[in-house]
Scaffold this motif. Structure first.
Motif, mmCIF file in Angstrom:
data_model
loop_
_atom_site.group_PDB
_atom_site.id
_atom_site.type_symbol
_atom_site.label_atom_id
_atom_site.label_comp_id
_atom_site.label_asym_id
_atom_site.label_seq_id
_atom_site.Cartn_x
_atom_site.Cartn_y
_atom_site.Cartn_z
ATOM 1 N N ARG A 26 -2.942 7.679 -4.448
ATOM 2 C CA ARG A 26 -1.499 7.951 -4.531
ATOM 3 C C ARG A 26 -0.758 7.218 -3.410
ATOM 4 O O ARG A 26 0.307 6.642 -3.627
ATOM 5 C CB ARG A 26 -1.243 9.444 -4.443
ATOM 6 N N TYR A 27 -1.340 7.227 -2.222
ATOM 7 C CA TYR A 27 -0.688 6.582 -1.077
ATOM 8 C C TYR A 27 -0.487 5.085 -1.324
ATOM 9 O O TYR A 27 0.594 4.556 -1.114
ATOM 10 C CB TYR A 27 -1.517 6.814 0.191
ATOM 11 N N ILE A 28 -1.528 4.402 -1.776
ATOM 12 C CA ILE A 28 -1.369 2.955 -1.975
ATOM 13 C C ILE A 28 -0.458 2.659 -3.163
ATOM 14 O O ILE A 28 0.270 1.671 -3.148
ATOM 15 C CB ILE A 28 -2.711 2.201 -2.074
ATOM 16 N N SER A 29 -0.471 3.521 -4.183
ATOM 17 C CA SER A 29 0.457 3.332 -5.305
ATOM 18 C C SER A 29 1.894 3.425 -4.823
ATOM 19 O O SER A 29 2.749 2.615 -5.201
ATOM 20 C CB SER A 29 0.211 4.385 -6.392
ATOM 21 N N GLU A 30 2.176 4.405 -3.991
ATOM 22 C CA GLU A 30 3.528 4.562 -3.460
ATOM 23 C C GLU A 30 3.878 3.424 -2.498
ATOM 24 O O GLU A 30 5.018 2.966 -2.457
ATOM 25 C CB GLU A 30 3.677 5.922 -2.793
ATOM 26 N N LEU A 50 -5.049 -3.822 0.144
ATOM 27 C CA LEU A 50 -4.491 -3.153 -1.031
ATOM 28 C C LEU A 50 -5.320 -3.436 -2.275
ATOM 29 O O LEU A 50 -5.574 -2.533 -3.081
ATOM 30 C CB LEU A 50 -3.037 -3.577 -1.246
ATOM 31 N N ARG A 51 -5.769 -4.649 -2.438
ATOM 32 C CA ARG A 51 -6.608 -4.980 -3.601
ATOM 33 C C ARG A 51 -7.943 -4.250 -3.538
ATOM 34 O O ARG A 51 -8.414 -3.727 -4.552
ATOM 35 C CB ARG A 51 -6.826 -6.488 -3.683
ATOM 36 N N VAL A 62 1.454 1.864 -10.916
ATOM 37 C CA VAL A 62 2.586 1.656 -10.017
ATOM 38 C C VAL A 62 3.849 1.511 -10.849
ATOM 39 O O VAL A 62 3.900 0.674 -11.754
ATOM 40 C CB VAL A 62 2.380 0.386 -9.148
ATOM 41 N N SER A 63 4.830 2.336 -10.555
ATOM 42 C CA SER A 63 6.128 2.266 -11.225
ATOM 43 C C SER A 63 7.198 2.038 -10.179
ATOM 44 O O SER A 63 7.107 2.583 -9.081
ATOM 45 C CB SER A 63 6.433 3.580 -11.941
#
Length: 67
Positions: A26-30, A50-51, A62-63
């Protein structure tokens, strides 16, 4: 108040992740969503991190909307 230690906000995911590993996806998505929304740059080390982390989060999405 004077801060003598760097704070979490000064660090990218290469330098800091939440202590709770279940929160990493969740953290990296945000994080990525924020970077995309505000068209912020990433350096090579941050991008690699990140990758690598995203590979562990196959269900993460990711939105974002451009600001």
């Amino acid at each position: 108040m004077l801060f003598t230690e760097p704070v979490k906000a000064d660090k990218d995911p290469h330098q800091w992740l939440p202590p709770d590993t279940t929160a990493h996806c969740r953290y990296i998505s945000e994080w990525v969503s924020t970077k995309l929304r505000w068209t912020l740059t990433v350096d090579t080390l941050e991008q690699t991190t990140l990758r690598d982390l995203a590979d562990r989060c196959p269900a993460a999405r990711v939105s974002y909307e451009l600001a």
